[in-house]
Design a protein around this motif. Structure first.
Motif, PDB file in Angstrom:
ATOM      1  N   GLU A   1       0.834  -1.211   0.000  1.00 25.97           N
ATOM      2  CA  GLU A   1       0.000   0.000   0.000  1.00 25.97           C
ATOM      3  C   GLU A   1       0.865   1.257   0.000  1.00 25.97           C
ATOM      4  OE1 GLU A   1      -0.453  -2.540   2.328  1.00 25.97           O
ATOM      5  OE2 GLU A   1      -2.108  -3.442   1.181  1.00 25.97           O
ATOM      6  N   GLU A   2       1.920   1.239   0.789  1.00 26.33           N
ATOM      7  CA  GLU A   2       2.823   2.401   0.831  1.00 26.33           C
ATOM      8  C   GLU A   2       3.522   2.592  -0.511  1.00 26.33           C
ATOM      9  OE1 GLU A   2       4.149   2.388   5.531  1.00 26.33           O
ATOM     10  OE2 GLU A   2       4.988   0.873   4.195  1.00 26.33           O
ATOM     11  N   TYR A   3       3.926   1.487  -1.124  1.00 20.51           N
ATOM     12  CA  TYR A   3       4.610   1.590  -2.418  1.00 20.51           C
ATOM     13  C   TYR A   3       3.653   2.100  -3.492  1.00 20.51           C
ATOM     14  CZ  TYR A   3       8.511   0.800  -5.524  1.00 20.51           C
ATOM     15  OH  TYR A   3       9.568   0.991  -6.390  1.00 20.51           O
ATOM     16  N   ASP A   4       2.413   1.614  -3.471  1.00 18.66           N
ATOM     17  CA  ASP A   4       1.413   2.117  -4.417  1.00 18.66           C
ATOM     18  C   ASP A   4       1.215   3.614  -4.250  1.00 18.66           C
ATOM     19  OD1 ASP A   4       1.028  -0.374  -5.524  1.00 18.66           O
ATOM     20  OD2 ASP A   4      -0.905  -0.753  -4.536  1.00 18.66           O
ATOM     21  N   GLN A   5       1.207   4.084  -3.013  1.00 20.21           N
ATOM     22  CA  GLN A   5       1.057   5.517  -2.754  1.00 20.21           C
ATOM     23  C   GLN A   5       2.239   6.293  -3.337  1.00 20.21           C
ATOM     24  OE1 GLN A   5      -1.587   7.083  -1.498  1.00 20.21           O
ATOM     25  NE2 GLN A   5      -0.555   9.040  -1.852  1.00 20.21           N
ATOM     26  N   ILE A   6       3.432   5.776  -3.177  1.00 21.69           N
ATOM     27  CA  ILE A   6       4.628   6.413  -3.740  1.00 21.69           C
ATOM     28  C   ILE A   6       4.516   6.494  -5.257  1.00 21.69           C
ATOM     29  CG2 ILE A   6       7.114   6.059  -4.134  1.00 21.69           C
ATOM     30  CD1 ILE A   6       7.162   4.867  -1.221  1.00 21.69           C
ATOM     31  N   ILE A   7       4.101   5.400  -5.902  1.00 18.50           N
ATOM     32  CA  ILE A   7       3.943   5.392  -7.368  1.00 18.50           C
ATOM     33  C   ILE A   7       2.892   6.399  -7.795  1.00 18.50           C
ATOM     34  CG2 ILE A   7       3.208   3.985  -9.357  1.00 18.50           C
ATOM     35  CD1 ILE A   7       5.964   3.196  -8.321  1.00 18.50           C
ATOM     36  N   SER A   8       1.778   6.449  -7.068  1.00 20.77           N
ATOM     37  CA  SER A   8       0.696   7.360  -7.455  1.00 20.77           C
ATOM     38  C   SER A   8       1.088   8.834  -7.319  1.00 20.77           C
ATOM     39  CB  SER A   8      -0.572   7.072  -6.642  1.00 20.77           C
ATOM     40  OG  SER A   8      -0.385   7.392  -5.290  1.00 20.77           O
ATOM     41  N   GLU A   9       2.123   9.124  -6.534  1.00 19.65           N
ATOM     42  CA  GLU A   9       2.585  10.505  -6.341  1.00 19.65           C
ATOM     43  C   GLU A   9       3.655  10.927  -7.348  1.00 19.65           C
ATOM     44  OE1 GLU A   9       3.949  10.302  -2.314  1.00 19.65           O
ATOM     45  OE2 GLU A   9       1.919  10.368  -1.473  1.00 19.65           O
ATOM     46  N   ARG A  10       4.038  10.041  -8.255  1.00 16.85           N
ATOM     47  CA  ARG A  10       5.182  10.311  -9.125  1.00 16.85           C
ATOM     48  C   ARG A  10       4.892  11.236 -10.310  1.00 16.85           C
ATOM     49  NH1 ARG A  10       9.794   8.512  -8.592  1.00 16.85           N
ATOM     50  NH2 ARG A  10      10.345   8.334 -10.794  1.00 16.85           N
ATOM     51  N   LYS A  11       3.641  11.400 -10.688  1.00 11.88           N
ATOM     52  CA  LYS A  11       3.342  12.163 -11.909  1.00 11.88           C
ATOM     53  C   LYS A  11       3.985  13.557 -11.893  1.00 11.88           C
ATOM     54  CE  LYS A  11      -0.288  14.212 -14.664  1.00 11.88           C
ATOM     55  NZ  LYS A  11      -1.692  14.583 -14.751  1.00 11.88           N
ATOM     56  N   GLU A  12       3.683  14.338 -10.879  1.00  8.30           N
ATOM     57  CA  GLU A  12       4.223  15.706 -10.819  1.00  8.30           C
ATOM     58  C   GLU A  12       5.736  15.707 -10.671  1.00  8.30           C
ATOM     59  OE1 GLU A  12       2.637  18.503 -11.570  1.00  8.30           O
ATOM     60  OE2 GLU A  12       0.954  17.169 -11.983  1.00  8.30           O
ATOM     61  N   ILE A  13       6.273  14.754  -9.938  1.00  4.40           N
ATOM     62  CA  ILE A  13       7.727  14.649  -9.762  1.00  4.40           C
ATOM     63  C   ILE A  13       8.394  14.421 -11.117  1.00  4.40           C
ATOM     64  CG2 ILE A  13       9.572  13.210  -8.771  1.00  4.40           C
ATOM     65  CD1 ILE A  13       7.578  12.713  -6.388  1.00  4.40           C
ATOM     66  N   ILE A  14       7.838  13.498 -11.898  1.00  2.00           N
ATOM     67  CA  ILE A  14       8.414  13.188 -13.214  1.00  2.00           C
ATOM     68  C   ILE A  14       8.286  14.384 -14.149  1.00  2.00           C
ATOM     69  CG2 ILE A  14       8.190  11.727 -15.268  1.00  2.00           C
ATOM     70  CD1 ILE A  14       7.312   9.447 -13.335  1.00  2.00           C
ATOM     71  N   ILE A  15       7.110  14.999 -14.192  1.00  2.00           N
ATOM     72  CA  ILE A  15       6.903  16.187 -15.046  1.00  2.00           C
ATOM     73  C   ILE A  15       7.915  17.267 -14.683  1.00  2.00           C
ATOM     74  CG2 ILE A  15       5.320  18.122 -15.486  1.00  2.00           C
ATOM     75  CD1 ILE A  15       4.520  15.708 -17.062  1.00  2.00           C
ATOM     76  N   ASN A  16       8.106  17.511 -13.396  1.00  2.00           N
ATOM     77  CA  ASN A  16       9.043  18.556 -12.957  1.00  2.00           C
ATOM     78  C   ASN A  16      10.493  18.207 -13.274  1.00  2.00           C
ATOM     79  OD1 ASN A  16       6.979  20.189 -12.011  1.00  2.00           O
ATOM     80  ND2 ASN A  16       7.053  19.301  -9.959  1.00  2.00           N
ATOM     81  N   MET A  17      10.812  16.929 -13.365  1.00  2.00           N
ATOM     82  CA  MET A  17      12.172  16.518 -13.724  1.00  2.00           C
ATOM     83  C   MET A  17      12.399  16.634 -15.231  1.00  2.00           C
ATOM     84  SD  MET A  17      12.838  13.328 -11.164  1.00  2.00           S
ATOM     85  CE  MET A  17      14.616  13.253 -11.327  1.00  2.00           C
ATOM     86  N   LEU A  18      11.361  16.411 -16.018  1.00  2.00           N
ATOM     87  CA  LEU A  18      11.494  16.426 -17.481  1.00  2.00           C
ATOM     88  C   LEU A  18      11.403  17.834 -18.073  1.00  2.00           C
ATOM     89  CD1 LEU A  18       9.294  13.337 -18.423  1.00  2.00           C
ATOM     90  CD2 LEU A  18      11.787  13.454 -18.411  1.00  2.00           C
ATOM     91  N   PHE A  19      10.575  18.679 -17.468  1.00  2.00           N
ATOM     92  CA  PHE A  19      10.323  19.998 -18.035  1.00  2.00           C
ATOM     93  C   PHE A  19      10.849  21.098 -17.113  1.00  2.00           C
ATOM     94  CE2 PHE A  19       7.223  17.283 -20.052  1.00  2.00           C
ATOM     95  CZ  PHE A  19       7.173  17.756 -21.361  1.00  2.00           C
ATOM     96  N   LYS A  20      11.404  22.145 -17.742  1.00  2.00           N
ATOM     97  CA  LYS A  20      11.906  23.287 -16.975  1.00  2.00           C
ATOM     98  C   LYS A  20      10.766  24.147 -16.464  1.00  2.00           C
ATOM     99  CE  LYS A  20      16.210  24.210 -19.447  1.00  2.00           C
ATOM    100  NZ  LYS A  20      16.834  25.275 -20.251  1.00  2.00           N
ATOM    101  N   ASN A  21       9.691  24.245 -17.259  1.00  2.00           N
ATOM    102  CA  ASN A  21       8.550  25.083 -16.867  1.00  2.00           C
ATOM    103  C   ASN A  21       7.269  24.546 -17.450  1.00  2.00           C
ATOM    104  OD1 ASN A  21       8.811  25.914 -19.609  1.00  2.00           O
ATOM    105  ND2 ASN A  21      10.059  27.644 -18.998  1.00  2.00           N
TER     106      ASN A  21
END
Length: 197
Positions: free
Chosen positions: A177-197
């Protein structure tokens, strides 16, 4: 319930059980007996409905390929701004990872066995994607790099956490359950890593 409906239900149960063993639990070498036991059916029914374990696996693999192709279509067909397309692709990929944590690992294992020759994306679509990435770099929205590096970064950020899920869970001492929560939170993290703005 008619006999045909019962047969269809049993066949679907076997298929869904195999998908669960392969894609959710990561048991790629599950035997016919293990699939039957998990489904609560007689092993002979697998041969009756699918003729062999190999045919069942091929059906499961084809379904896995379709899931991957549907995700790729988001980038190929959507008439949306580039960042929005990528965001939707990431969202779809993370959703699939939560439902089927070992799907990509399964596909790679089948490719390594020589069971896959299908591409998820055609050459002309890939060229268009590279041009879109280059345009975003020129606009200053993405760090300058070879377009293939952008794709590798994105896919790595999406797939790696699922591919090594058991190792992370063990070493970070967290449950499913904790790992699923971590995965579900990754969208914004990934977007912020890929894009400058």
């Amino acid at each position: 319930m008619s006999n045909q409906a019962k047969k269809d239900q049993t066949q679907e149960l076997i298929k869904e059980t195999a998908k669960n063993l392969f894609f959710v639990k990561g048991k790629f070498d599950a035997t016919t007996q293990e699939i039957a036991d998990e489904a609560g059916v007689n092993r002979t029914l697998i041969n009756y409905y699918f003729r062999s374990r190999d045919n069942l696996i091929q059906i499961i693999f084809d379904e896995a390929q379709r899931v991957e192709q549907e995700k790729s279509k988001i980038i190929q067909n959507a008439d949306l701004p580039f960042k929005v397309k990528i965001s939707k692709f990431i969202e779809s990929s993370l959703s699939t990872s939560l439902q089927y944590p070992y799907l990509e690992t399964y596909i790679v294992s089948q490719i390594n066995k020589g069971n896959c020759n299908q591409r998820d994306i055609e050459e002309d679509v890939l060229e268009t994607l590279y041009k879109d990435i280059e345009k975003e770099m020129e606009l200053g929205n993405i760090e300058k790099m070879a377009p293939v590096q952008f794709i590798l970064n994105m896919v790595s950020l999406l797939v790696f956490p699922s591919a090594i899920r058991p190792l992370f869970m063990e070493n970070l001492m967290i449950n499913d359950e904790e790992y699923d929560q971590i995965i579900s939170e990754r969208k914004e993290i990934i977007i912020n890593m890929l894009f400058k703005n």
